[in-house]
Design an enzyme around this catalytic site. Structure first.
Site, PDB file in Angstrom:
ATOM      1  N   CYS A 133       0.974  -0.948  -0.041  1.00  0.00           N
ATOM      2  CA  CYS A 133      -0.146  -0.194  -0.315  1.00  0.00           C
ATOM      3  C   CYS A 133       1.246   1.215   0.027  1.00  0.00           C
ATOM      4  CB  CYS A 133      -0.615  -0.251   1.055  1.00  0.00           C
ATOM      5  SG  CYS A 133      -0.145  -0.456   2.684  1.00  0.00           S
ATOM      6  N   HIS A 251      -1.911   6.662   4.661  1.00  0.00           N
ATOM      7  CA  HIS A 251      -1.309   6.447   5.060  1.00  0.00           C
ATOM      8  C   HIS A 251      -0.412   7.836   5.015  1.00  0.00           C
ATOM      9  CE1 HIS A 251      -1.406   2.603   6.367  1.00  0.00           C
ATOM     10  NE2 HIS A 251      -0.980   1.610   4.920  1.00  0.00           N
TER      11      HIS A 251
END
Length: 347
Positions: A133, A251
Site C-alpha cells: 500500500c 497512510h
C-alpha cells in the site's frame, strides 16, 4: 462481462473491493465472495447495501474455479501461496494483494498509472501482484518526477494507519483509545500490544513487520525493493523508515527526493498536477481526515508541502497522503483488471 471471485471478502480490503465493483469500476456479470468456512453463507451484499447481485460467501475450499475470469486475493500471503497457482491454472487471472509474488521475476508488479505496459499481454503464469500500500502512493508521485528530472535517490518515512492491520487493527485502535480516554492511566506500559506489537492508541510504533539483522523491518524492505521493480530502476538508491500511527484510515509519507537535474517548485507542482490521479495541494496540505472524507478524495493520491531545497535545486520534499484501502489495495487491484480489459486480452 466478467465473473470475479473476491477471496478474503470479509476482510477490510475484500469489502472495499465489493463496494468498488458495485460502483461499476469493471464490467461484472457475477461476483463470488470467498472466505474462511466460518463466514460461509454470509450475505455481504445485504450487509454492505450493495446494488449488484452478490452470491453468499463460499468457503475458499469450496470455491469452484471453473468459469472464474478474475480472482482477487486479499487473504494474506500464506493463502495466496496455497491457492493462487491453482486458480491461475484453471484459467483465472489472479490479482494478488499479498507479498507472496511481488518480487518473483516472472510475476508483473503493477501500478497501472506507472507501468501499464506490464499488462500488454497476459502474464504467462496468470498472476499479477498488487504492490504494498505504501509503495503504490509513493511510486505514483515519484514517476512524474523521474520523467521531469530523473530520480537519483529517495528517502521516505511512512506514517501508516491502523486500517493497514485490517478490521482487527481498526477495532483495536478504537477500543484501546476509548479505554485510555475513560481512564488516562491506562496509557501506561501495561496496555497490551495486540495487532501492532505495541499499543497504538495515543502512541507511535516505529516498527512494522519483523526486523532483519540490519535493523530494517519487512515493511521497510518492501519500500526499497518494490519501487525499483515498478519504476524499472533496479539501481535506485532508496531507504525507508515505517511508522504505525494512531490514525484509522490513510497512510501518509514524508519523502525526500534527490533528482539528477535541478528543478523549481513551480515545475514540480506542474509535473505532478499534469498526472492523472494525483491531486496537488498548492495551498495547504492533505491530511488523512480530509482525504478519507469523500470518495473523490479516497480515489486520488494527494501531494502537498512541495519544497525545493534553497541551497540544492535537485533536492525536493513531498508530503503524500492516500487511502491505503482504496489507492493502496482494492482500487489498484481493480484498476489492474480494468487495464487488462482495455488491452483486450481479458473479456
Amino acid at each position: 462481462m466478467l465473473h470475479i471471485a473476491v477471496i478474503g471478502a470479509t476482510g477490510a480490503v475484500g469489502r472495499e473491493c465489493l463496494g468498488l465493483l458495485d460502483g461499476g469500476i469493471v464490467p461484472v456479470a457475477r461476483v463470488t465472495p470467498a472466505a474462511s468456512p466460518r463466514s460461509a453463507g454470509h450475505d455481504l451484499g445485504a450487509e454492505l447495501g450493495l446494488k449488484m447481485s452478490v452470491a453468499p460467501v463460499v468457503a475458499l475450499e469450496d470455491l469452484d474455479p471453473e468459469g472464474v475470469d478474475v480472482a482477487v486475493l486479499s487473504a494474506g500471503a500464506d493463502i495466496s501461496r496455497a491457492v493462487a497457482r491453482r486458480l491461475a491454472s484453471a484459467g483465472a487471472l489472479v490479482v494478488d494483494n499479498s507479498s507472496a509474488f511481488r518480487m518473483d521475476p516472472a510475476v508483473p508488479l503493477v501500478v497501472p498509472q506507472v507501468n501499464p505496459d506490464a499488462l500488454a499481454s497476459r502474464p504467462t503464469g496468470g498472476i499479477v501482484a498488487n504492490p504494498n500500500c505504501s509503495t503504490i502512493q509513493l511510486v505514483r508521485a515519484l514517476h512524474p518526477l523521474h520523467t521531469l528530472a530523473g530520480l537519483e535517490s529517495v528517502v521516505v518515512s511512512t506514517y501508516q494507519a491502523a486500517s493497514g492491520g485490517g478490521l482487527r487493527g481498526l477495532e483495536e485502535l478504537a477500543r484501546d483509545a476509548g479505554e485510555v480516554l475513560a481512564a488516562p492511566g491506562a496509557a501506561g506500559p501495561g496496555l497490551p500490544g495486540g495487532r501492532f506489537g505495541q499499543p497504538l492508541a495515543f502512541n507511535l510504533v516505529p516498527e512494522i513487520g519483523m526486523a532483519d539483522a540490519t535493523g530494517f523491518t519487512h515493511e521497510e524492505r518492501k519500500l526499497v525493493r518494490e519501487p525499483r521493480k515498478i519504476l524499472g530502476l533496479p539501481e535506485l538508491r532508496l531507504t525507508a523508515t515505517a511508522v504505525r500511527v494512531p490514525v484509522f484510515h490513510c497512510h501518509s509519507e514524508a519523502v525526500y527526493v534527490r533528482l539528477r537535474e535541478p528543478v523549481t517548485a513551480a515545475g514540480v507542482h506542474d509535473a505532478l498536477a499534469a498526472t492523472p490521479g494525483l491531486r496537488v495541494h498548492r495551498d495547504g496540505y492533505p491530511m488523512p481526515r480530509t482525504v478519507f472524507a469523500t470518495e473523490e478524495g479516497r480515489a486520488a493520491v494527494h501531494v502537498g508541502r512541495v519544497r525545493v531545497e534553497p541551497d540544492d535545486p535537485r533536492g525536493v520534499w513531498l508530503w503524500i497522503v492516500a487511502d491505503n484501502l482504496w489507492v493502496g489495495a482494492a482500487l489498484n487491484a481493480l484498476q489492474i483488471v480494468r487495464t487488462a480489459v482495455r488491452w483486450g486480452w481479458l473479456r
